[in-house]
Design an enzyme around this catalytic site. Structure first.
Site, PDB file in Angstrom:
ATOM      1  NE  ARG A 283      -3.619  -0.605   2.331  1.00 23.42           N
ATOM      2  CZ  ARG A 283      -4.689  -1.026   1.662  1.00 23.42           C
ATOM      3  NH1 ARG A 283      -5.328  -0.196   0.870  1.00 23.42           N
ATOM      4  NH2 ARG A 283      -5.116  -2.267   1.777  1.00 23.42           N
ATOM      5  CB  SER A 358     -10.096  -4.591  -8.691  1.00 22.49           C
ATOM      6  OG  SER A 358     -11.466  -4.554  -8.363  1.00 22.49           O
TER       7      SER A 358
END
Length: 433
Positions: A283, A358
């Site tokens: 992240r 995604s």
């Protein structure tokens, strides 16, 4: 954004669907009040316009007869003042309606499971076998640290702050090789057109794909040198500029589907993620992705989602990385998505699958915001396109997966066969070279 007709003729049903699937509370009372105000002001505006036009005609007739038109002109001037006031009131009501509607999430497709969060996602399939190590596997940071300055977070912090990294040497080369491999695969075998796009975009572009106004805090904004310069923001993903290529444009049916691939850095403030994934590359504020974008006919978009997701899966398969395919539930999907698959790669150090791609079908949600349309052969009226996007893949997370899944006890990293041509034919990387 959703079709405004849903908020006029199907408001109750739309509110119920949003509450059931998204746990989103639509302000029905406010919308009903604004819609009634819009209708009332619209009627008043049209009445004033008709009255003004009629009196203007009378002025012309009176003038032709040489009559005094002073009182009539005064009446028309007063009507113009009232009309200006009505137009401003109408614009204010319409702006508020638009602001509310543009903040409403997309309605999920009927095939999406209803759920609250990631715990309600459905596993569709798995591919590959998770490796059994005969030693304790290290995480990607410790693997990379065997290489001199391979992955240096202290340097990243010195240059920019927390959640930045500097890659050097063989680790930087591996990172570059992954991006090139992905682009070559998608353009040569999957039919995508490669694109190079701006990393800074204007706010109209961010509105078009749904980042603004709702998710402004997730972006890095750039202030212009002067007050007259257009405000820009760093892209959170290449989906934003790629999809907006067709903002305010009309494609011909014969051009569809339009398929684009781009390798870009992505910039995210990670608002609300404090304390999550603070170690390593998972992240970061800046990371690279190869993004895939489709613009398709409405009747083909769900099949397109399966194809796009399959293209991202092919990358994982060629890199010999075990993964699983998840169908996201309604509560875990993104703001603009109607249906989403997540691909999650196996990370030995965490003993769990982590998202690496995604893939979403936005149906006409983004196209309506952008007015991205197409015209069927022989038709006069254009229709809204359906837009889709997906990571093919996130480069940094793929680097993480390679380092962890292919690490050796001596500190070297084996290179999957498909990637070796991009590393000069090397079958492995060694920190001792």
């Amino acid at each position: 954004m959703l079709d405004a007709k849903l908020f006029r003729s199907e408001l109750g049903d739309t509110a119920a669907r949003l509450k059931h699937t998204r746990n989103y509370q639509l302000d029905v009372e406010r919308l009903e009040l604004l819609e009634q105000q819009r209708k009332d002001i619209q009627v008043r505006t049209e009445t004033l316009q008709a009255d003004r036009n009629a009196r203007s005609k009378v002025i012309g007739q009176a003038k032709a007869k040489g009559e005094d038109i002073g009182p009539l002109v005064a009446e028309v001037d007063e009507l113009n003042v009232q009309l200006d006031v009505a137009k401003r009131e109408l614009a204010e009501v319409q702006d508020e309606l638009h602001a509310i509607i543009s903040g409403v999430p997309n309605l999920p497709d009927e095939t999406v499971p209803v759920g609250a969060d990631e715990d309600d996602n459905q596993e569709i399939s798995r591919w590959g076998d998770c490796r059994n190590f005969d030693f304790e596997p290290k995480d990607h940071v410790d693997v990379a640290n065997k290489f001199t300055n391979g992955m240096n977070f202290d340097q990243g912090a010195k240059l920019a702050g927390a959640r930045f990294v500097v890659l050097q040497g063989q680790i930087a080369r591996l990172h570059r090789a992954l991006a090139q491999f992905m682009l070559d695969l998608h353009t040569s075998e999957h039919g995508y057109t490669e694109a190079y796009v701006p990393y800074l975009v204007n706010h109209d572009t961010l509105f078009g794909t749904g980042q603004l106004p709702k998710f402004g805090e997730d972006l890095f904004h750039v202030k212009g040198a002067t007050e007259t310069e257009v405000a820009l923001s760093l892209i959170p993903t290449a989906e934003v500029p790629l999809t907006n290529l067709w903002r305010d444009e009309i494609a011909e049916e014969s051009q569809l589907p339009l398929k684009y691939a781009a390798h870009t850095p992505c910039f995210r403030s990670e608002a609300g993620s404090h304390g999550r994934d603070t170690r390593g590359l998972i992240r970061q504020h800046q990371f690279d992705k190869v993004e895939l974008v489709w613009l398709a006919r409405p009747e083909e978009s769900m099949d397109a989602l399966e194809a796009l997701t399959g293209h991202a899966e092919k990358v994982l398969q060629l890199l010999e990385l075990p993964y699983r395919k998840m169908l996201l539930c309604t509560g875990d999907m993104g703001f603009g998505a109607a249906k989403t698959y997540d691909l999650e790669v196996w990370l030995p150090s965490q003993q769990k699958y982590r998202e690496i791609s995604s893939c979403s079908n936005m149906v006409d949600f983004q196209a309506r915001r952008m007015q991205a349309r197409f015209r069927r052969q022989g038709a006069k009226k254009p229709e809204l396109l359906h837009t889709l996007n997906g990571s093919g893949l996130a480069v940094g997370r793929t680097l993480v997966a390679i380092l962890e899944n292919f690490q050796q006890q001596d500190g070297s990293v084996t290179i999957p066969a498909a990637l070796q041509p991009y590393l000069g034919g090397k079958a492995s990387l060694s920190p001792y070279e």
